[in-house]
Design an enzyme around this catalytic site. Structure first.
Site, PDB file in Angstrom:
ATOM      1  N   HIS A 153       0.832  -1.206   0.000  1.00 30.37           N
ATOM      2  CA  HIS A 153       0.000   0.000   0.000  1.00 30.37           C
ATOM      3  C   HIS A 153       0.867   1.257   0.000  1.00 30.37           C
ATOM      4  CE1 HIS A 153      -3.623  -2.364   0.502  1.00 30.37           C
ATOM      5  NE2 HIS A 153      -3.102  -2.970   1.547  1.00 30.37           N
TER       6      HIS A 153
ATOM      7  N   ASP B  84      -6.156   1.942   3.878  1.00 27.89           N
ATOM      8  CA  ASP B  84      -4.843   1.438   3.473  1.00 27.89           C
ATOM      9  C   ASP B  84      -4.290   2.192   2.273  1.00 27.89           C
ATOM     10  OD1 ASP B  84      -4.110  -0.569   5.286  1.00 27.89           O
ATOM     11  OD2 ASP B  84      -5.425  -2.028   4.342  1.00 27.89           O
TER      12      ASP B  84
END
Length: 371
Positions: free
Chosen positions: A96, A270
């Site tokens: 991420h 995220d």
């Protein structure tokens, strides 16, 4: 190949990168697996279980990183873990990167090959490793939202399913993909009135066919979001923007219009979050309040159900791990274009174009780096 599984150290992260059965499969093929002591304790897998499967137990993360050529994790590495990576080593985990320039730069400096679960694709263009975690996060989003609607948790005191003679709770979900459809399943099962907004007419039709006319589906225009979000008892941000920062589809001005004690769950946290107010929280301190609305923005939601999540994740990653272990990492990346889509960083170069664009960093095509 030497494969290492360190214990996860993110706040309340109980998952483990490989299950005992996955370790056994790797061991059967002649690969060495090093597991940090206690790595599986959060899912009921003991050091003895891993040893019986063929793993070697090491005393700490430093030993695992030193011994292994391929590190298998669950969540993105924290700074102390980034400092243990080295050139020629491979990190296989959720990254991420779009949510953190600092992490991106740390991994670039490490010289390691970094492969992100969330950008691996399949022949149909889906995200096969991200999908099971998105399923879990979507289902948890309703559970978490329902719990925080309870008065003692600061919520409105609304039961999503209502009771005889009362109005049921209203759940509004922005995004009808994997997260959104799984949130729909749980919210409808709890008896709530559910509205899902999406920009894909095909996806809305698919949701209607799956759940029936009891689900209200609406095209996700700005005007429609502005109409439906303020009425929500539980608002869920479920917009997937694979590999890049999430679109801010829930502006702060919209939160101001919501009812006091309503809950907003941002599953896209995220990737930076789909709400303008969002900032990452932890399972230990999962919420904050803005304009009377409870914001739940836990960045590792599936960590709350680590037994289920670890098994699902290990099932999804094992085929790619076997390819890399059997063939070698670089040949596997060259031979499998879908695995290659997971390559985000190699030899100090950024191969994720969306992240590079978002941070104003240099982008290099992965195929050129592997030539």
């Amino acid at each position: 190949m030497q494969i290492g599984v360190p214990k996860e150290i993110k706040n309340h992260e109980y998952r483990v990168g490989l299950t005992v059965s996955a370790v056994a499969e790797l061991h059967k093929r002649g690969h060495q697996v090093f597991v940090e002591t206690g790595a599986g304790s959060g899912v009921g897998m003991s050091d003895a279980d891993f040893t019986a499967a063929g793993a070697q137990i090491l005393a700490d993360a430093a030993a695992v990183f030193a011994q292994a050529n391929l590190i298998v994790k669950v969540k993105e590495p924290l700074p102390q873990e980034c400092g243990m990576l080295r050139p020629g080593q491979t990190l296989f985990t959720f990254l991420h990167l779009a949510a953190s320039r600092e992490l991106t730069e740390q991994l670039l400096r490490s010289g390691a090959c970094c492969i992100a679960y969330e950008t691996i694709t399949d022949a149909a263009g889906r995200l096969p490793v991200l999908t099971p975690m998105s399923q879990i996060a979507g289902r948890l989003s309703v559970q978490a939202g329902a719990a925080h609607l309870e008065k003692h948790n600061g919520g409105r005191g609304v039961l999503l399913g209502g009771a005889t003679g009362t109005t049921v709770g209203r759940v509004v979900i922005i995004g009808g993909g994997v997260v959104g459809s799984n949130a729909c399943q749980i919210a409808l099962g709890m008896g709530a009135h559910v509205v899902v907004l999406d920009r894909s007419i095909n996806q809305l039709e698919s949701l209607t066919q799956r759940f029936g006319r009891g689900l209200e589906v609406v095209y996700a225009s700005t005007a429609n979001i502005e109409q439906h979000a303020p009425a929500a008892d539980l608002l869920i941000g479920a917009v997937l923007t694979a590999g890049r920062s999430a679109d801010k589809v829930i502006p702060a001005s919209l939160i101001k219009q919501m009812k006091t004690g309503a809950v907003m769950v941002d599953v896209a946290i995220d990737q930076g979050g789909s709400c303008e107010n969002s900032r990452a929280t932890t399972h230990a301190d999962p919420t904050f309040v803005v304009d009377g609305v409870i914001h739940y923005c836990v960045s590792n939601m599936p960590g709350a159900v680590p037994v289920t999540a670890s098994e699902a994740l290990s099932n999804a990653t094992l085929q790619y791990l076997l390819e890399m272990a059997d063939q070698g990492v670089l040949p596997a990346l060259r031979n499998n274009p879908h695995l290659r889509n997971g390559l985000n960083i190699i030899d100090g170069k950024l191969t994720n174009e969306a992240v590079a664009s978002g941070f104003g960093l240099e982008y290099v095509d992965a195929s050129l780096m592997l030539a």
